[in-house]
Design an enzyme around this catalytic site. Structure first.
Site, mmCIF file in Angstrom:
data_model
loop_
_atom_site.group_PDB
_atom_site.id
_atom_site.type_symbol
_atom_site.label_atom_id
_atom_site.label_comp_id
_atom_site.label_asym_id
_atom_site.label_seq_id
_atom_site.Cartn_x
_atom_site.Cartn_y
_atom_site.Cartn_z
ATOM 1 N N THR A 7 0.818 -1.210 0.000
ATOM 2 C CA THR A 7 0.000 0.000 0.000
ATOM 3 C C THR A 7 0.852 1.260 0.000
ATOM 4 O O THR A 7 0.464 2.281 -0.568
ATOM 5 C CB THR A 7 -0.934 0.008 1.226
ATOM 6 N N TYR A 12 -7.499 1.319 -4.277
ATOM 7 C CA TYR A 12 -6.139 1.472 -4.768
ATOM 8 C C TYR A 12 -5.610 0.112 -5.203
ATOM 9 O O TYR A 12 -6.159 -0.934 -4.853
ATOM 10 C CB TYR A 12 -5.218 2.066 -3.697
ATOM 11 N N SER A 55 1.336 -7.373 -0.493
ATOM 12 C CA SER A 55 1.988 -8.366 0.366
ATOM 13 C C SER A 55 1.185 -9.650 0.489
ATOM 14 O O SER A 55 1.700 -10.658 0.982
ATOM 15 C CB SER A 55 2.275 -7.790 1.753
ATOM 16 N N THR A 84 1.363 -4.326 4.443
ATOM 17 C CA THR A 84 1.178 -4.636 5.863
ATOM 18 C C THR A 84 0.588 -6.020 6.118
ATOM 19 O O THR A 84 0.712 -6.545 7.223
ATOM 20 C CB THR A 84 0.271 -3.588 6.529
ATOM 21 N N ASP A 85 -0.056 -6.633 5.121
ATOM 22 C CA ASP A 85 -0.778 -7.884 5.376
ATOM 23 C C ASP A 85 0.140 -9.009 5.853
ATOM 24 O O ASP A 85 -0.230 -9.792 6.726
ATOM 25 C CB ASP A 85 -1.534 -8.334 4.124
ATOM 26 N N LYS A 122 -0.331 -7.379 12.876
ATOM 27 C CA LYS A 122 -1.355 -6.472 12.369
ATOM 28 C C LYS A 122 -2.654 -6.750 13.114
ATOM 29 O O LYS A 122 -3.153 -7.871 13.119
ATOM 30 C CB LYS A 122 -1.536 -6.670 10.865
ATOM 31 N N GLU A 154 -4.450 -28.662 28.897
ATOM 32 C CA GLU A 154 -5.605 -29.486 28.543
ATOM 33 C C GLU A 154 -5.218 -30.641 27.619
ATOM 34 O O GLU A 154 -5.928 -31.637 27.521
ATOM 35 C CB GLU A 154 -6.661 -28.629 27.852
#
Length: 375
Positions: free
Chosen positions: A59, A72, A105, A138-139, A211, A330
């Protein structure tokens, strides 16, 4: 007294001579000033840190699309264009940009990871720069940062940066983020800190950064640890001293891809289908994004036990945002041959298992040890 008087007279004489020269021969005076300024500029350029920006897209490099008010397409601008668009970068460092890729990304892959790792190692081995900044979507930025932290071993800093808004949107965060990323990479305080994530005035460590929001500029958080520092145009402030690394960098295979490791997401009424399919597809590792503290249904746990018996590395992580997955709570991990991820989320646990398998580390106790010592 006589000596001081002599010095004052010499100073006055020099000033008078310079003034007379400038009045009688302005061209010579201008040339002298220009030469002095050029020398000062050259000295300043030499003194500034050398930073190489490796652009991968995202981005931060997006161009607008008319499909919506905030539409975009990621990865439209080049690294050179990004650097040129941020006022004042040239005062922070001597900067050179290189294009590694230009993708969103969501399309980040092993090939690009290998290119980044090999180029950064080359940059530092050849002393081409004092630090590296990577522009990234950023992903999957946190996965790239964690991967690089575990395959690089240099005292010089590597900073990943992205943005949540494209440059055409009101309040675009990319220019400020890139400025601050360069500032961190160029800071002497960053020496020895390895790979970092810089966005929205904060500095995060790869192990913990994630993120946390789909649209907010304050998306990167470290839920289990908090940021390691802060940055603004005036200063870089780290909260902790440099940490000693407890393990050496993992070796990369000669060529991509990394071994296949699948993430299986737990849910109510879960059966064994996802796990059995991962085994059939040739997975060398399976990471469970489990309920709560890394739990799942009995049917799924039975399938994971079968996977372990076939030599597949099985790691219990969690789909919960924060908290630790502990051993033998557990689930009887010792009995089943499972590994727990502690504070690593599923996507980073997957990266670590890929690197471990690639380096021949598959025994549950050795894998567990790596999860405890990897940063």
């Amino acid at each position: 007294m006589a000596t001081n008087t002599g010095l004052r007279l010499a100073t006055l004489l020099a000033a008078s001579t310079a003034l007379l020269t400038s009045l009688l021969c302005p061209t010579a005076s201008m040339a002298a000033n220009e030469a002095q300024h050029a020398t000062q500029s050259q000295d300043n350029a030499i003194a500034r840190p050398r930073i190489i920006v490796l652009a991968t897209g995202g981005t931060i490099a997006a161009v607008p699309d008319t499909r919506s008010a905030i539409g975009y397409n990621a990865g439209g601008l080049t690294g050179d264009q990004l650097v040129a668009s941020v006022p004042g970068l040239d005062k922070l460092a001597n900067i050179k940009a290189e294009q590694i890729s230009n993708v969103g990304s969501q399309d980040m892959n092993d090939k690009i990871w290998f290119q980044l790792a090999k180029r950064i190692k080359e940059i530092f081995d050849r002393n081409e720069a004092d630090g590296v900044v990577i522009t990234h979507g950023t992903d999957t930025l946190e996965e790239t940062a964690f991967f690089l932290q575990n395959v690089l071993h240099s005292h010089k800093p590597v900073v990943l940066v992205g943005s949540m808004r494209s440059g055409s949107e009101p309040g675009a965060d990319g220019p400020a983020n890139l400025y601050e990323a360069v500032k961190v990479a160029a800071s002497p305080q960053s020496t020895g800190r390895g790979v970092m994530v810089v966005m929205n005035d904060t500095i995060q460590a790869p192990r913990w950064a994630t993120k946390s929001n789909t649209t907010s500029v304050q998306t990167f958080m470290s839920p289990n640890a908090g940021p390691i520092g802060y940055v603004d145009p005036a200063a870089v402030r780290f909260l902790f001293p440099v940490m000693a690394r407890e393990h050496q960098a993992y070796a990369l295979p000669a060529n991509p891809p990394l071994p296949r490791v699948e993430i299986v997401y737990a849910h109510s009424n879960m059966d064994a289908t996802q796990i059995d399919n991962a085994v059939k597809d040739g997975a060398k590792g399976i990471v469970l994004a489990g309920d709560g503290d890394g739990n799942t249904s009995k049917e799924a746990l039975d399938a994971l036990e079968r996977a372990v018996k076939k030599g597949i590395v099985v790691v219990r992580s969690t789909r919960v945002v924060s908290g630790f997955v502990n051993r033998n709570v557990e689930v009887p991990d010792d009995q089943n041959g499972f590994v727990v991820s502690y504070d690593l989320n599923a996507q980073k646990a997957r990266v670590l298992v890929q690197l471990l398998v690639a380096n021949g580390v598959t025994a549950p106790d050795k894998v567990q040890q790596a999860f405890a010592t990897t940063y």
